[in-house]
Write a protein that holds these residues in place. Sequence first.
Motif, PDB file in Angstrom:
ATOM      1  N   THR A  83       0.842  -1.187   0.000  1.00 27.34           N
ATOM      2  CA  THR A  83       0.000   0.000   0.000  1.00 27.34           C
ATOM      3  C   THR A  83       0.883   1.245   0.000  1.00 27.34           C
ATOM      4  OG1 THR A  83      -1.632  -1.186   1.328  1.00 27.34           O
ATOM      5  CG2 THR A  83      -1.848   1.198   1.222  1.00 27.34           C
ATOM      6  N   THR A  84       0.499   2.222  -0.794  1.00 29.37           N
ATOM      7  CA  THR A  84       1.235   3.494  -0.820  1.00 29.37           C
ATOM      8  C   THR A  84       0.570   4.470   0.139  1.00 29.37           C
ATOM      9  OG1 THR A  84       1.873   3.152  -3.120  1.00 29.37           O
ATOM     10  CG2 THR A  84       2.010   5.388  -2.271  1.00 29.37           C
ATOM     11  N   VAL A  85       1.371   5.029   1.038  1.00 29.98           N
ATOM     12  CA  VAL A  85       0.878   6.002   2.010  1.00 29.98           C
ATOM     13  C   VAL A  85       1.532   7.345   1.703  1.00 29.98           C
ATOM     14  CG1 VAL A  85       0.761   6.605   4.449  1.00 29.98           C
ATOM     15  CG2 VAL A  85       0.599   4.211   3.764  1.00 29.98           C
ATOM     16  N   GLY A 126      -1.224   9.542   5.785  1.00 29.29           N
ATOM     17  CA  GLY A 126      -2.241   8.608   5.304  1.00 29.29           C
ATOM     18  C   GLY A 126      -3.572   8.752   6.003  1.00 29.29           C
ATOM     19  N   GLY A 127      -4.021   9.954   6.243  1.00 27.07           N
ATOM     20  CA  GLY A 127      -5.297  10.191   6.896  1.00 27.07           C
ATOM     21  C   GLY A 127      -5.199  10.419   8.393  1.00 27.07           C
ATOM     22  N   ALA A 128      -4.090  10.025   9.005  1.00 32.75           N
ATOM     23  CA  ALA A 128      -3.889  10.292  10.434  1.00 32.75           C
ATOM     24  C   ALA A 128      -3.147  11.626  10.540  1.00 32.75           C
ATOM     25  CB  ALA A 128      -3.081   9.181  11.083  1.00 32.75           C
TER      26      ALA A 128
END
Length: 162
Positions: A83-85, A126-128
């Motif tokens: 997964t790419t973050v 990544g959203g955090a």
Amino acid sequence: MKKLLVALTVLATVGFATSAFAQAGDEWSDEAGGFGVGVGSPIVSNGGGGTTASFRYFVNTDFGLDLQFGYSSMSRSIEAGGTTVDTKASVLDLTILGEYRVASSSRAALAGFGGIGISQTSFDAGGADGGYTDMAFQLGLRGEVWLYDFFSIHGRLGITID
């Protein structure tokens, strides 16, 4: 070896300052209403070691204000488990220093200074997302040498409470 390094550093610093004091001519360091633009480093040590734009103004021949502003940002994509973050971070630094000259000659000056710095760091991984604000105070001495009428270099040495 350490004592020799300290002695050579002190000798080089004093020798450089002495040559500046020995020059004759106009009073380059005595500028009431003088304005300067340069680069500096923020008081707050947030690990970024940033560089700031510095704007100095001398209210009179002995007292000056220095406002420093810096911004940096970084973005990176990290591959983790297929997964790419996408990560992003930014730092905004603001520092204000007041200085009072305690000794000066036509080409050099020594000043005591004090100031406050604020650094705002924000990040998104990544959203955090999150962030924090850091504040620091600093007191110390600033030595400055004029190499030309409109060009000087300086160094600060002090103690910081972060």
